[in-house]
Every structure is written in C-alpha cells, then in structure tokens.
Design a protein around this motif. Structure first.
Motif, PDB file in Angstrom:
ATOM      1  N   HIS A  10       4.294  29.440  13.675  1.00 44.85           N
ATOM      2  CA  HIS A  10       5.018  29.391  12.405  1.00 44.85           C
ATOM      3  C   HIS A  10       6.208  28.453  12.532  1.00 44.85           C
ATOM      4  CE1 HIS A  10       3.435  32.659   9.765  1.00 44.85           C
ATOM      5  NE2 HIS A  10       2.949  33.105  10.928  1.00 44.85           N
ATOM      6  N   SER A  12       9.292  27.021   9.772  1.00 49.45           N
ATOM      7  CA  SER A  12       9.813  26.896   8.402  1.00 49.45           C
ATOM      8  C   SER A  12      11.125  26.122   8.427  1.00 49.45           C
ATOM      9  CB  SER A  12      10.021  28.289   7.796  1.00 49.45           C
ATOM     10  OG  SER A  12      10.948  29.008   8.583  1.00 49.45           O
ATOM     11  N   THR A  15      15.188  24.507   2.597  1.00 46.12           N
ATOM     12  CA  THR A  15      15.202  23.381   1.656  1.00 46.12           C
ATOM     13  C   THR A  15      16.637  23.153   1.165  1.00 46.12           C
ATOM     14  OG1 THR A  15      14.773  24.857  -0.185  1.00 46.12           O
ATOM     15  CG2 THR A  15      12.854  23.854   0.872  1.00 46.12           C
ATOM     16  N   GLU A  19      16.292  27.538  -0.068  1.00 42.07           N
ATOM     17  CA  GLU A  19      15.086  28.363   0.058  1.00 42.07           C
ATOM     18  C   GLU A  19      14.412  28.079   1.401  1.00 42.07           C
ATOM     19  OE1 GLU A  19      10.818  28.759  -2.226  1.00 42.07           O
ATOM     20  OE2 GLU A  19      12.399  27.574  -3.147  1.00 42.07           O
ATOM     21  N   ARG A  20      13.902  29.120   2.052  1.00 46.06           N
ATOM     22  CA  ARG A  20      13.194  28.897   3.323  1.00 46.06           C
ATOM     23  C   ARG A  20      11.718  28.638   3.023  1.00 46.06           C
ATOM     24  NH1 ARG A  20      13.722  29.071   8.616  1.00 46.06           N
ATOM     25  NH2 ARG A  20      15.935  29.520   8.525  1.00 46.06           N
ATOM     26  N   LYS A  21      11.241  27.512   3.533  1.00 46.16           N
ATOM     27  CA  LYS A  21       9.870  27.132   3.209  1.00 46.16           C
ATOM     28  C   LYS A  21       9.070  26.962   4.497  1.00 46.16           C
ATOM     29  CE  LYS A  21       7.204  23.678   0.736  1.00 46.16           C
ATOM     30  NZ  LYS A  21       7.170  22.341   0.190  1.00 46.16           N
ATOM     31  N   THR A  22       7.904  27.615   4.558  1.00 48.73           N
ATOM     32  CA  THR A  22       7.047  27.481   5.739  1.00 48.73           C
ATOM     33  C   THR A  22       6.288  26.161   5.644  1.00 48.73           C
ATOM     34  OG1 THR A  22       6.805  29.862   5.909  1.00 48.73           O
ATOM     35  CG2 THR A  22       5.163  28.526   7.050  1.00 48.73           C
ATOM     36  N   ILE A  23       6.370  25.393   6.678  1.00 49.13           N
ATOM     37  CA  ILE A  23       5.713  24.081   6.715  1.00 49.13           C
ATOM     38  C   ILE A  23       4.428  24.159   7.532  1.00 49.13           C
ATOM     39  CG2 ILE A  23       5.991  21.651   7.433  1.00 49.13           C
ATOM     40  CD1 ILE A  23       7.815  22.456   5.137  1.00 49.13           C
ATOM     41  N   ALA A 220      -0.140  27.290   5.947  1.00 45.83           N
ATOM     42  CA  ALA A 220       1.047  27.134   5.093  1.00 45.83           C
ATOM     43  C   ALA A 220       0.708  26.355   3.823  1.00 45.83           C
ATOM     44  CB  ALA A 220       2.145  26.418   5.857  1.00 45.83           C
ATOM     45  N   GLU A 223      -0.935  28.751   1.523  1.00 39.75           N
ATOM     46  CA  GLU A 223       0.056  29.708   1.009  1.00 39.75           C
ATOM     47  C   GLU A 223       0.885  29.064  -0.092  1.00 39.75           C
ATOM     48  OE1 GLU A 223       1.990  30.680   4.649  1.00 39.75           O
ATOM     49  OE2 GLU A 223       0.197  31.661   5.436  1.00 39.75           O
ATOM     50  N   THR A 224       1.212  27.791   0.072  1.00 39.72           N
ATOM     51  CA  THR A 224       2.010  27.070  -0.936  1.00 39.72           C
ATOM     52  C   THR A 224       1.231  26.946  -2.242  1.00 39.72           C
ATOM     53  OG1 THR A 224       2.957  25.791   0.843  1.00 39.72           O
ATOM     54  CG2 THR A 224       3.310  24.950  -1.366  1.00 39.72           C
TER      55      THR A 224
END
Lengths: 226, 400
Positions: A10, A12, A15, A19-23, A220, A223-224
């Motif tokens: 994982h 993340s 941004t 906001e925490r965004k998983t890449i 990810a 998920e996005t």
C-alpha cells in the motif's frame, strides 16, 4: 523462492486539498530470477511509484517487498540504499545521467555504492553498448540514443539481480527505441538480471513474451474508479 | 575515492563560483595573516632594534621624539645638546660609550647625520656584530667624506668615489643645496637597522656646514649612549629627567618604543577586527555559493541517491567540498600574504631602514589556515543538511 515477492503493498499520498489518496495497492506480485516482464500502464497510473517502492526510493505505508529475500520495506534507509545499490539497476525515461561526469564516470558511479567501482568492468559495459569510443564524453555531447545506452551500461555495471526500467524508450525515436529495448533485454539476459519494464507503448510491450496490465495489478486504480 | 570524485566534479561543474569563493578566502586569509605578522613583527622588531644603544640624551622634550629622531631617524630633532653636556656624559663613570650625532641636512630625502668614526668601530648593533663596509673605507673625520647606508646607496645610485652636495633641512628642497661637496668613501654592508638609510658624514662637517648657525657649531643633536649597567640608566634618568630641566634622558629605548605601540594598540585591534570580519564574510560566501547552487544540484543528488548513495555520503561530500574550497583558498592566501607583506616590508624598510622578518614562521601561519578551513567546513553544514534532506522521488521526474 522468487527474486522479487510483493505482498499487500500500500502507498498513499496526501493531496494538496488534504485528502489521503491511495496510489498503489498491489496485493501480490512476484518476479523470478532472470525473468523479463513488461507492465502495461497509462500515464499517472502509479507505475513509477510502484518501481520507486520496489527500489526503496519510496517507503510503502504497509506490505512487504522481498528482494532476494530481504524485505525492502522493513529495512532502515541506509540498508535500503545498500540493498538497492547491490541488487537493483534502474533505467529512467529521462536517462538521469549526471551531466558533470563523463560516460565512464557515470557508469563507475553505478557501481561505487554497491560492489565498488571497477574501471575495467565499466569500460567493458560501455564497449558492450557500443560506446567504447565515447568513454570520456559528457552526456550532453551524445545523442539521446547514446545517452540511453550509457544509462543501460550504468544500470547493469554493478551486476544487479533486478533491473527496473521506467518507460526507457519514452524519449527516443522509433529506431533508437527499438535498439535500446533490444540492448536492455540482451544485456539483462547476458548478466542474468531479471527485468521489470513499465511502458504504455504497444510497440515496446509487443517485444515481450510476458506482459501484464498494471491496472489489473494495482487495486488502487479499481478502488478509485469504484 | 567516490567522495573525492563527487567533490572534484562538483567543483568543476561550479568552477566560476568555486574560483571566486576561493579567491575571497585567499584575500581574507592573506589579509588576516599579514595584519597579524606585520603587527607582531613590527612590535618585536621596533622594541628590540636600538642599533646597540641603551639610551639617548637630547634636548628637553618627548622621550619618544628623541628616540624616533636619534635611533630611527624619523622625527625632527627636539633641539640641541651643548658641547659641555656632551663632554660631561661622555666622561660620566656610568657611561661606557657616548656617540654624538648631528642632524639637519639631507640628500634627496635621505638624512645626512654627522657622527664620529667610533660609530663604525666601537658599536655592536647586535650582540657580537659591528657595522662593516661592503665597499670602500670609513670616512676621514678631517675631510669631506661620507659613508652611505646600504639602502640609501642603492636608492641614490651612489658608489665609492662619487660626490654629492648636501641639501639643507630634513625635507628635500632642491633650492636649499649646500655649497660643500662630499665624496663617498665607503658603503655599509646591510645591517637591517635604521643606519642603512642614512648618509653618515663627520660630525664636524655637519656642524660647520655653510648656512648652519655658527653660534651652535659645537652643539650636537643627541648623544647615543651605552651604559655600564642598567642601574646606571635609572640613576641618569633621575638626574636628567627629575632633578634637571634642560635635557631629556630617554631610557630604556625598548620600553619607550613599546609605549608607542601601546598607544596605537587600538589601531592594531581595529585592523585585526576588520581581518576577522573579512574572514567571516568570506566563510559566509562559501555557504552562500554552495547553498545557492543547491537547486541545480537537487537532481544530481536524487540520481546519486537512486544509484545507492546514502544521505550521509552526500552530506559528507558537500562538507568536504566546502572544506576543499577553504583549503584551495588558503593555499592561495599564502601568495596574497607574500604580496602584502613584501609591499608592507618594503614601505617600512624605506621609511625606517628596518627589515621585518615577514617570512619567518609565525604561529598564525598554522592557525589561520586551520581556522579558515574549519570555518568553511562549518559553513558547508547548512547546504549539506539541505542535500541530506533532498527528496529523491520528487527530483527524479517525470513520473509515469
């Protein structure tokens, strides 16, 4: 045991709007010693981040990245540097050659932090990629195709077990791209190194027997979209 | 080896800023060493050089003026000493040797001093060393002959057998030429004392020079004295300075000169402070030069990190680079030092005849380079910290 084994990876980022965004979310991935695999992926899909995580340039939020049995993600930074220097060669889209250094010095620095600089080996690698007559040229004195060949020699000089190539032909014309790709694959084979290449170029991907979609691998992205 | 490669290539890549920064270090280091050495050498030399005399007897006035006039041939004479006073001190039991001098004339700015032949034969200007002649012979007091100090002879271009006309006064004025003609009988070997810049003629010759006041033709300007014992000096000091009111007895010469340096001590301190400030500013220059180049270096740092270089390796490379700039600067600082002290020593030599030993070892020649190199290394810490903190992934763009 595979050369590279990834589990529950994982990564993340926060941004700009907080906001925490998983890449990257890769539940499982492996690569055998000497295997050559291409990952297909579009720009912005997290391919570079994935390679950076494997190389230990970035640290994952969780998960494990076993390189030759050592968990890159569990090591202290200095040990990650060492593991990278001794086991991983990296070829960049923009070559990332050191402009103040000669071709020979660039290749020597590819070995300096791992097994140690070996002038004869560096020279032999440059001769292998057809630049034996450009040892003391600076990168800016070479064509882009030649620069990428120096980058290939640098990545393989330390006899890494794994070579990561991030869009290595992205800055080259068709002819040079084809030549560079052949060179990368051949030199990896000759040196017994596994190759993990990421690209969005169908021509490059078409040259590989094994190609996987990064979108399939990286949860990810799903998920996005979801 | 890798560190050296990184440092040498970085210095080459930033050659112009390296050169300018190293030059500023060289100027600062050279200035610092020059100020220090000239200060120490001047103090030790001028408090020790006395041309072999313990005291000076002269007209009532400042002891410092008397010493500067009679020993260093710098100041104007405060007045005359009557022949009787000279005879008295000459035969005083506490006095071992008394040499009279008379001043008042010059040859193109070089002082002409009248004295007696014993000045050349009886005086040890340094323990065991008497004045000697590099050419010719001492003057005959009965005729118009002159012995030239080595520096004066060189600057005036005069040789044994040449003749000259003295000029009246201590300051050269071509309208004030005396009628008398003197012939050079000898030239002194260099002694690195004020005697080197003087033209010595017989005492009687100067006293009776045409145009001089005949009423004081037997007076002398001062008497240079060697004492039989230090206690005698204090006794004569009491006699002339406390109990008498016509003459001044300047004793001890070294202490009087030391008093001069203590009076101008503030000037030394200001010079030293300026030199320290220049050194600090130069070290800050190293910081600024490297720090400003960090933006351009970020990508190289990221590439090196991607190749496996540790943060500490790159931190060390930057500190070493700053140290090397300091070291290069301090090597060049010795050339700057040599240029400055050669110039300063030449001026002091021309003004006083005294040659400073500016190339002898002085502890500042060790401490200044060590201090400056250390300061440069310290100034490398901030950019090194910036290199240490460089984010690798952010600087390896583009990202796919």
């Amino acid at each position: 045991m595979p050369l590279l084994a990834i589990a529950n990876l994982h990564k993340s980022f926060v941004t700009p709007d907080g906001e925490r965004k998983t890449i990257v979310h890769v539940p499982e991935f492996s690569l055998a010693a000497g295997q050559q695999l291409a990952l297909r992926g579009e720009s912005g899909s997290g391919k570079t981040t994935f390679l950076h995580l494997i190389a230990g340039i970035l640290t994952a939020d969780s998960g494990s990245i076993l390189v030759g049995g050592s968990d890159m993600n569990a090591l202290a930074e200095s040990k990650r540097d060492r593991l990278r220097a001794e086991n991983i060669g990296y070829i960049f889209q923009t070559f990332n050659l050191l402009q103040g250094y000669s071709c020979l010095e660039n290749v020597l620095l590819g070995m300096a932090f791992g097994p140690g600089a070996d002038r004869a080996r560096a020279q032999a690698m440059l001769e292998r990629v057809g630049l034996g007559h450009r040892l003391h040229h600076r990168p800016r004195q070479l064509s882009t195709g030649q620069q990428q060949r120096v980058a290939v020699a640098r990545a393989l000089a330390a006899r890494p077990k794994l070579v990561l190539a991030d869009e290595p032909t992205g800055n080259l014309d068709h002819r040079n791209a084809r030549e560079a790709l052949t060179l990368i694959r051949e030199t990896c084979r000759e040196n017994g190194a596994a190759l993990l290449l990421v690209s969005h170029d169908p021509e490059v991907l078409g040259a590989f027997e094994e190609v996987r979609d990064f979108a399939e691998l990286n949860q990810a992205l799903k998920e996005t979209v979801a | 080896m890798t560190l050296l490669l990184l440092v040498s290539r970085s210095l080459r890549q930033h050659a112009l800023s390296t050169l300018i920064t190293a030059l500023s270090i060289a100027l600062a280091g050279g200035l610092l060493m020059s100020v220090w050495v000239v200060k120490e050498q001047s103090q030790s030399t001028f408090t020790q050089v006395n041309t072999g005399f313990d005291a000076v007897l002269g007209a009532r006035g400042s002891k410092l003026q008397l010493v500067l006039n009679a020993i260093f041939h710098l100041e104007a004479s405060p007045g005359n000493v009557a022949a009787a006073d000279y005879e008295f001190i000459k035969h005083h039991p506490a006095v071992k040797l008394a040499i009279p001098i008379a001043v008042g004339d010059n040859l193109r700015g070089f002082r002409i001093v009248g004295t007696v032949p014993e000045f050349f034969t009886a005086v040890e200007y340094k323990t065991g060393t008497k004045f000697s002649l590099s050419a010719g012979a001492p003057f005959d007091p009965a005729v118009k002959e002159a012995v030239l100090g080595s520096f004066a002879a060189q600057k005036l271009g005069l040789h044994v057998g040449d003749t000259f006309h003295p000029f009246h006064g201590l300051v050269y004025d071509e309208k004030n030429q005396h009628a008398e003609s003197y012939q050079v009988s000898g030239i002194l070997a260099p002694s690195n004392t004020p005697a080197d810049k003087v033209i010595w003629i017989p005492l009687h010759g100067l006293q009776t020079m045409s145009g001089h006041d005949p009423r004081v033709a037997t007076d002398v300007s001062a008497v240079l004295i060697q004492l039989r014992s230090p206690a005698a000096g204090f006794m004569l000091d009491l006699m002339y300075n406390r109990q008498g009111n016509r003459l001044t007895f300047a004793y001890p010469i070294g202490a009087i000169m030391a008093e001069l340096f203590s009076k101008i001590g503030w000037f030394d301190q200001v010079l030293t402070l300026i030199a320290y400030l220049v050194a600090l500013v130069s070290a800050a220059g190293v910081l600024v030069a490297i720090y400003n180049s960090m933006a351009a270096r970020r990508r190289d740092i990221a590439i090196l990190r991607a190749l496996g270089a540790g943060r500490f390796t790159l931190f060390s490379a930057i500190v070493l680079e700053a140290t090397v700039i300091g070291a290069l600067g301090m090597v060049a600082a010795f050339a700057v030092y040599a240029a400055i002290v050669t110039g300063v020593a030449a001026v002091i030599r021309a003004q006083t005849g005294v040659l400073l030993e500016t190339f002898a070892y002085n502890h500042i020649m060790l401490w200044a380079p060590l201090g400056m190199i250390g300061l440069c290394a310290l100034s490398g810490l901030l950019p090194a910290w910036k290199a240490y903190r460089t984010d690798v992934a952010d600087n390896l763009a583009p990202v796919s």
